[in-house]
Motif scaffolding. Sequence first.
Motif, PDB file in Angstrom:
ATOM      1  N   LEU A 107       0.809  -1.204   0.175  1.00 39.87           N
ATOM      2  CA  LEU A 107      -0.068   0.163   0.022  1.00 39.87           C
ATOM      3  C   LEU A 107       1.008   1.433  -0.128  1.00 39.87           C
ATOM      4  O   LEU A 107       0.665   2.185  -0.653  1.00 39.87           O
ATOM      5  CB  LEU A 107      -0.941   0.022   1.025  1.00 39.87           C
ATOM      6  CG  LEU A 107      -2.033   1.189   1.417  1.00 39.87           C
ATOM      7  CD1 LEU A 107      -2.603   1.498   0.095  1.00 39.87           C
ATOM      8  CD2 LEU A 107      -2.676   1.166   2.464  1.00 39.87           C
ATOM      9  N   GLU A 129      -7.371   8.443   0.400  1.00 38.95           N
ATOM     10  CA  GLU A 129      -8.483   7.634   1.228  1.00 38.95           C
ATOM     11  C   GLU A 129      -9.127   6.620   0.167  1.00 38.95           C
ATOM     12  O   GLU A 129      -9.613   5.663   0.233  1.00 38.95           O
ATOM     13  CB  GLU A 129      -9.668   8.601   1.615  1.00 38.95           C
ATOM     14  CG  GLU A 129     -10.656   7.978   2.297  1.00 38.95           C
ATOM     15  CD  GLU A 129     -11.827   8.960   2.853  1.00 38.95           C
ATOM     16  OE1 GLU A 129     -12.990   8.609   3.327  1.00 38.95           O
ATOM     17  OE2 GLU A 129     -11.563  10.222   2.653  1.00 38.95           O
ATOM     18  N   ARG A 132      -6.983   3.714  -0.600  1.00 38.21           N
ATOM     19  CA  ARG A 132      -7.066   2.656   0.731  1.00 38.21           C
ATOM     20  C   ARG A 132      -8.121   2.029   0.526  1.00 38.21           C
ATOM     21  O   ARG A 132      -8.239   0.551   0.714  1.00 38.21           O
ATOM     22  CB  ARG A 132      -6.880   3.790   1.958  1.00 38.21           C
ATOM     23  CG  ARG A 132      -5.357   3.876   2.358  1.00 38.21           C
ATOM     24  CD  ARG A 132      -5.530   4.753   3.864  1.00 38.21           C
ATOM     25  NE  ARG A 132      -3.987   5.100   4.008  1.00 38.21           N
ATOM     26  CZ  ARG A 132      -3.535   6.437   3.856  1.00 38.21           C
ATOM     27  NH1 ARG A 132      -4.286   7.245   3.461  1.00 38.21           N
ATOM     28  NH2 ARG A 132      -2.393   6.404   4.119  1.00 38.21           N
ATOM     29  N   ASP A 133      -9.492   2.780   0.183  1.00 45.65           N
ATOM     30  CA  ASP A 133     -10.571   2.097   0.410  1.00 45.65           C
ATOM     31  C   ASP A 133     -10.734   0.841  -0.741  1.00 45.65           C
ATOM     32  O   ASP A 133     -11.280  -0.217  -0.565  1.00 45.65           O
ATOM     33  CB  ASP A 133     -11.734   2.936   0.404  1.00 45.65           C
ATOM     34  CG  ASP A 133     -11.983   3.903   1.395  1.00 45.65           C
ATOM     35  OD1 ASP A 133     -11.590   3.312   2.531  1.00 45.65           O
ATOM     36  OD2 ASP A 133     -13.023   4.944   1.249  1.00 45.65           O
ATOM     37  N   TYR A 134     -10.007   1.317  -1.919  1.00 44.89           N
ATOM     38  CA  TYR A 134     -10.191   0.403  -3.006  1.00 44.89           C
ATOM     39  C   TYR A 134      -9.363  -0.799  -2.926  1.00 44.89           C
ATOM     40  O   TYR A 134      -9.729  -1.804  -2.853  1.00 44.89           O
ATOM     41  CB  TYR A 134      -9.555   1.283  -4.113  1.00 44.89           C
ATOM     42  CG  TYR A 134      -9.591   0.391  -5.537  1.00 44.89           C
ATOM     43  CD1 TYR A 134     -10.763  -0.063  -6.066  1.00 44.89           C
ATOM     44  CD2 TYR A 134      -8.708   0.178  -6.278  1.00 44.89           C
ATOM     45  CE1 TYR A 134     -10.816  -0.853  -6.997  1.00 44.89           C
ATOM     46  CE2 TYR A 134      -8.514  -0.223  -7.447  1.00 44.89           C
ATOM     47  CZ  TYR A 134      -9.646  -0.841  -7.993  1.00 44.89           C
ATOM     48  OH  TYR A 134      -9.506  -1.540  -9.095  1.00 44.89           O
ATOM     49  N   VAL A 135      -8.068  -0.788  -2.127  1.00 45.77           N
ATOM     50  CA  VAL A 135      -7.394  -1.839  -2.107  1.00 45.77           C
ATOM     51  C   VAL A 135      -7.967  -2.719  -0.591  1.00 45.77           C
ATOM     52  O   VAL A 135      -8.101  -3.861  -0.781  1.00 45.77           O
ATOM     53  CB  VAL A 135      -5.856  -1.327  -1.467  1.00 45.77           C
ATOM     54  CG1 VAL A 135      -4.958  -2.406  -0.795  1.00 45.77           C
ATOM     55  CG2 VAL A 135      -5.192  -0.583  -2.553  1.00 45.77           C
ATOM     56  N   ALA A 136      -8.544  -1.944   0.271  1.00 40.34           N
ATOM     57  CA  ALA A 136      -9.100  -2.661   1.301  1.00 40.34           C
ATOM     58  C   ALA A 136     -10.401  -3.621   0.627  1.00 40.34           C
ATOM     59  O   ALA A 136     -10.652  -4.627   1.514  1.00 40.34           O
ATOM     60  CB  ALA A 136      -9.927  -1.861   2.379  1.00 40.34           C
ATOM     61  N   GLY A 137     -11.085  -3.137  -0.305  1.00 38.65           N
ATOM     62  CA  GLY A 137     -12.073  -3.772  -0.929  1.00 38.65           C
ATOM     63  C   GLY A 137     -11.887  -4.731  -1.943  1.00 38.65           C
ATOM     64  O   GLY A 137     -12.923  -5.458  -2.452  1.00 38.65           O
ATOM     65  N   GLU A 139     -11.003  -7.896  -4.064  1.00 36.21           N
ATOM     66  CA  GLU A 139     -11.254  -9.349  -3.912  1.00 36.21           C
ATOM     67  C   GLU A 139     -10.222  -9.947  -4.742  1.00 36.21           C
ATOM     68  O   GLU A 139      -9.985 -10.232  -5.996  1.00 36.21           O
ATOM     69  CB  GLU A 139     -12.624  -9.599  -4.590  1.00 36.21           C
ATOM     70  CG  GLU A 139     -13.138 -10.950  -4.191  1.00 36.21           C
ATOM     71  CD  GLU A 139     -14.162 -11.310  -4.867  1.00 36.21           C
ATOM     72  OE1 GLU A 139     -14.692 -12.712  -5.083  1.00 36.21           O
ATOM     73  OE2 GLU A 139     -15.058 -10.425  -5.118  1.00 36.21           O
TER      74      GLU A 139
END
Length: 153
Positions: A107, A129, A132-137, A139
């Motif tokens: 990241l 932000e 980060r959100d994209y990587v966290a979601g 699959e």
Amino acid sequence: MAQVTLLCGPACAGKSTLARELEAAGALVLSYDREAWARGVRDGRPSQQLVHEIDDDFHRQLADAVAAERPVVLDASLSTRGVRDRWRMRCGAMGVQVELVVVRAPLESLLERSHEREPGPESVVLSDEELRDYVAGFEWPGDDERHRTVDTD
């Protein structure tokens, strides 16, 4: 027989860099970012309708390339299993070999690369932000999805 390479990974991982290398070797690159840019999308957020139109166009281009036995690279996030499965099914219906290549970087590296980006045909710019959100979601492919991983850090 044509070979299709499906590139999978988040923004700033290095998919487009890898796609350009394969393109230089003769592959047809189908890039959602390039195509959306060519159709006037400058913020990296095409409408769902436009994504479907691009998808249909890419399916036709894929079929033409396969008929000509030309290698193809799909430069896309392929951030869900469902999207990857659809592309594998399309390729399977055409009788072509598919390789899923997962392009990864930590990241911190993605954020650094994002800060250096200028908007362009291969460079969607996201806020910290959003990235980060994209990587966290994302699959990520599991062990049940045959793939090769390329670490770009």
